[in-house]
Design an enzyme around this catalytic site. Structure first.
Site: not given
Length: 333
Positions: A160, A205, A208, A235-236, A268, A327
């Site tokens: 979360n 969805q 969730h 996300e999707h 999923d 260097h």
């Protein structure tokens, strides 16, 4: 009380702070989780098999190149030694998505943390996967404990807003995968699509939690729909009807599901594609968990005396421009 307070306290006081915050926020002391009954073991193992087979194909190749005679470069991929996995309450599928790729990569130690409610199911799934470090502790305190007490090399897994904030805070000291969560879906409803399927995807969805972001995109104008998806970087993405034609053009998304027979729920739980995916717009620059999440590349450089002589003039010229005389001196052998 803030997430930063919790993380800072666990960082300073370790296990004592973890115990106090767990009692305060979860009502129980942190403890190893004991496996519970009720796990559909066959389903878990079926998913694990598909995840394993898909991620085995993702192993990057070691490469070697002789840039010049006597100048050789090598890049090889090595597994991380330890990983912490955060599993939200009872989400045994997420354990599979995180732990199985880590096993495929060759990670030696996998430490799982999960909120006390539902920890028994997660522990049972872990046992089925051959894992034995599962702790019933969740929230920001669990992330801080992984980072500062267990000192794992990397922390992965969705959560979360509090978990994600904690991951971002500890990322100054330990690697993380990405902030994954709350869940997001954009359903593009094109011509010929069944609106009922769009409703099913949005409802799944939304399940969730109240902070899920569920967007129905009008596919009447496919170019406008594409622009909206690219702006959201969700996300999707679910493409329905003639919007399926956009599949090869979308750049900003965690995962794309094409057609009415490709529900996000299949990804999923069953296909083997990873469901730990970028949210909050992170899909513009990053993808979901893969085998490379649990690997790190190491570059090896070998120069012979002849090779050093070949590159030394370039070193001296660039060192002079950048005012780095030490260097330049370092290549005088």
């Amino acid at each position: 009380m803030s997430v930063a307070d919790i993380v800072g306290d666990v960082r300073e006081r370790g296990d004592d702070a973890l115990r106090e915050w767990s009692l305060r926020l979860d009502g129980v002391e942190p403890a190893r989780a004991e496996p519970a009954d009720g796990l559909p073991v066959e389903a878990v193992l079926a998913l694990a098999d598909r995840v394993r087979r898909w991620h085995e194909l993702q192993r990057p190749a070691d490469v070697r190149l002789e840039v010049e005679p006597g100048v050789e470069l090598e890049r090889r991929w090595l597994p991380l030694r330890s990983v912490g996995v955060y599993v939200p309450r009872s989400l045994v599928s997420t354990l599979v998505m995180c732990a199985v790729p880590a096993q495929v990569a060759g990670v030696e130690r996998i430490v799982v943390v999960t909120p006390p409610a539902g920890a028994g199911l997660v522990a049972a799934a872990a046992r089925a996967l051959g894992l034995d470090e599962v702790w019933a502790v969740g929230g920001a305190q669990a992330i801080a404990w992984l980072a500062y007490v267990e000192r794992v090399d990397k922390i992965v897994g969705p959560g979360n807003a509090f978990v994600n904030e904690a991951k971002l805070l500890v990322s100054r000291d330990v690697a993380i995968d990405l902030p994954a969560g709350p869940s997001e879906v954009a359903v593009v409803l094109g011509h010929g699509a069944d609106p009922r399927i769009a409703e099913l995807e949005l409802a799944a969805q939304a399940e969730h939690g109240p902070d899920s972001v569920c967007t129905l995109v009008d596919g009447e104008d496919l170019e406008a729909a594409l622009a909206e998806v690219e702006r959201l970087a969700p996300e999707h993405v679910v493409l329905l009807g003639d919007a399926e034609a956009l599949a090869g053009r979308i750049r900003n998304a965690g995962a794309i599901f094409v057609g009415g027979s490709s529900p996000v729920a299949a990804g999923d739980y069953a296909t083997g594609g990873n469901h730990v995916l970028p949210t909050g717009g992170w899909g513009r620059a990053s993808g979901g968990l893969g085998l490379e999440t649990f690997l790190k590349p190491v570059t090896v450089q070998r120069l012979s005396a002849e090779g050093l002589a070949r590159v030394a003039p370039v070193v001296r010229a660039l060192a002079a421009v950048e005012e780095m005389p030490a260097h330049a001196a370092a290549v005088a052998r």
